[in-house]
Design a protein around this motif. Structure first.
Motif: not given
Length: 301
Positions: A79-101
């Motif tokens: 998460r720390e690595t991702l937040l060096t380039v992203c404004d937000d990182v959201i983790e969610r359950d693995n359902t719905g494929y990319d459209f769910g994300s």
């Protein structure tokens, strides 16, 4: 260069384990583009792969806001690595494929005030594999309300969902809100493509919005062109694969451009390769040609 702005995310899209802390960055072109990008991520091995960081780092200077939504588990260091380039990182359950994300990301960013453009992208492609600093602006310059990098004629004309740009008229429309509110988990990837990737194009068009893509493949690929594609993929060292590729080219009514026409995409200034092509090669193409040009893709994540 970075302005730390932390916020707590709330809403129906954030049920379950999620990382809720973000940092806002100013991109090189952010003051001009006012572009928000929501990036859907899935890695069956978990963690943050190097090519993911390469892709996010490439997007970063060209967007005002970058949100990553993942269905893969992250460690605190990830998460720390991702937040060096992203404004937000959201983790969610693995359902719905990319459209769910994407739905989760859209809900977290509503009402999207202050943006001229909303981009939904994912990690189903690897790249960019060549300099492409003006690529997003080329898509933005298209006159249509909803634009993609690549169109496809499979199952009827539609924009491939791995990169879709919505102008303000589109993402502030009622049809956009209704479509994303209707997203539900699908039983299979093919069901998802039919209902949502193809369905999205149909819904936008029926509502009077205009659609386009930077790369428009031919609807019908002639038999001589198919033979030329086969000749580029045939190999005496792989006779079985070559015969299977010819059989597929003979029977398919339409050709997926990110598989069969990847050279054309590169020549068009779209330097991305579909991850499915180099990982599973469903149409028996000569992927060694890709690996010879881009050796680092031999071990994709």
């Amino acid at each position: 260069m970075f302005e730390p702005v932390y916020r707590q995310l709330t809403g129906s899209c954030l049920k379950g384990k999620r990382h809720k802390l973000g940092m806002a960055h100013k991109g090189r072109d952010s003051e001009l583009t006012r572009r928000c990008l929501i990036f859907a991520h899935f890695n069956p091995q978990g963690g943050v792969a190097a090519d993911l960081m390469d892709t996010l780092a490439w997007y970063r200077p060209h967007v005002a806001r970058l949100v990553l939504v993942s269905t893969s588990p992250f460690s605190s260091r990830d998460r720390e690595t991702l937040l060096t380039v992203c404004d937000d990182v959201i983790e969610r359950d693995n359902t719905g494929y990319d459209f769910g994300s994407w739905k989760a990301g859209i809900e977290s960013e509503m009402p999207l005030d202050g943006f001229d453009e909303l981009v939904l992208a994912n990690d189903s492609v690897v790249g960019p594999l060549a300099p492409a600093d003006g690529l997003l602006d080329r898509v933005s310059a298209l006159q249509q309300d909803v634009c993609g990098l690549v169109a496809n004629w499979e199952r009827g004309w539609h924009i491939q969902s791995w990169y879709v740009s919505y102008k303000c008229r589109a993402f502030q429309s009622e049809v956009f809100a209704r479509f994303w509110a209707s997203i539900e988990p699908c039983d299979s990837k093919q069901d998802l493509i039919e209902r949502y990737e193809v369905g999205l194009t149909a819904a936008m068009r029926e509502a009077g919005l205009t659609l386009g893509a930077l790369y428009q493949p031919p609807r019908h690929v002639s038999f001589p062109r198919r033979l030329a594609i086969w000749a580029r993929n045939a190999s005496l060292r792989e006779p079985d694969r070559s015969r299977e590729n010819l059989r597929i080219l003979w029977h398919l009514r339409t050709l997926n451009p990110t598989h069969f026409l990847w050279r054309d995409l590169l020549r068009s200034g779209i330097p991305f390769i579909k991850r499915e092509l180099i990982n599973s090669n469903p149409h028996s193409l000569n992927v060694q040609r890709i690996f010879s040009r881009y050796p680092r893709l031999r071990s994709p994540s």
